[in-house]
Enzyme design. Structure first.
Site, PDB file in Angstrom:
ATOM      1  N   ARG A  91       0.820  -1.209   0.000  1.00 29.92           N
ATOM      2  CA  ARG A  91       0.000   0.000   0.000  1.00 29.92           C
ATOM      3  C   ARG A  91       0.855   1.261   0.000  1.00 29.92           C
ATOM      4  NH1 ARG A  91      -5.423  -0.425   0.996  1.00 29.92           N
ATOM      5  NH2 ARG A  91      -6.169  -2.396   1.829  1.00 29.92           N
ATOM      6  N   ARG A 174     -12.438   8.074   1.232  1.00 34.26           N
ATOM      7  CA  ARG A 174     -11.699   6.834   0.964  1.00 34.26           C
ATOM      8  C   ARG A 174     -10.797   6.990  -0.262  1.00 34.26           C
ATOM      9  NH1 ARG A 174     -15.803   2.150   0.144  1.00 34.26           N
ATOM     10  NH2 ARG A 174     -13.909   0.884  -0.061  1.00 34.26           N
TER      11      ARG A 174
END
Length: 218
Positions: A91, A174
């Site tokens: 990530r 998000r």
């Protein structure tokens, strides 16, 4: 033959889960999602799972080295001998470099980073219209997959509701977090010549064909 490791990149709503399932069938290698790994290790009470749980209970991010160890532990399993499709990991740039170093020690490397590119406008449309059945958890979409009767689940007749993380406001947050995290990651793999961009706004089958074409180098 060396295992082939593919990283699947894409924002929430880009269709990674659907495409990963189709790639598994075509490439005959497992889909390794970081979220599933955490749940599995926590559920089995492994050393790494308990370590991750300690940080999570304290409201802290699980350190990269713990996450990397979980991933490497999974890659060492027999079903990963031919390679895997990594989803949700790495990530961050730090995780990408840690993974690269760990694989390098074994004479292995990432084969390609597959990026399903979808515009923010389209992602918001996809994410902001999802509804979930309170009873059976089936998911619908007001535009792409609406129920036959508004507010009612086709499968069990249960009421549909919109989860907090499916509202347009939450979807925007998000996406902001995702792009902040992965912008450097996308650039990193691009500089290494490993990034393969695919237009995620095509039909589901067309996206799959584009991904397979990227994987097979055509």
């Amino acid at each position: 033959m060396k295992p082939k490791y593919y990283i699947l990149l894409g924002a929430p709503g880009a269709g990674k889960g659907t495409q990963a399932a189709m790639l598994v069938g075509a490439l005959k290698i497992p889909h390794v999602a970081s979220g599933d790994l955490f749940r599995d290790n926590l559920g089995r009470g492994t050393e790494l799972g308990l370590l991750a749980k300690k940080y999570m209970e304290e409201g802290k991010l699980v350190p990269d080295d713990v996450t990397v160890r979980m991933v490497l532990d999974r890659l060492a399993q027999p079903d990963c001998a031919r390679g895997v499709i990594l989803d949700g990991f790495p990530r961050t740039l730090a995780q990408a470099k840690a993974l690269e170093a760990a694989l390098g020690e074994k004479g292995q490397a990432i084969k390609a980073a597959l990026y399903i590119r979808v515009s923010t406008e389209e992602l918001l449309k996809r994410l902001g219209g999802r509804y979930t059945c309170k009873n059976c958890q089936s998911v619908y979409h007001v535009v792409f997959d609406p129920p036959k009767q508004a507010g009612i689940c086709d499968k069990c007749g249960g009421p549909l509701y919109q989860r907090a993380d499916d509202t347009p406001e939450t979807a925007k947050k998000r996406l902001d977090v995702y792009f902040q995290q992965t912008a450097a990651l996308i650039e990193y793999y691009k500089q290494q010549g490993l990034l393969k961009e695919v237009d995620g706004e095509q039909s589901m089958d067309a996206v799959q064909k584009s991904l397979l074409k990227a994987v097979r180098g055509r």
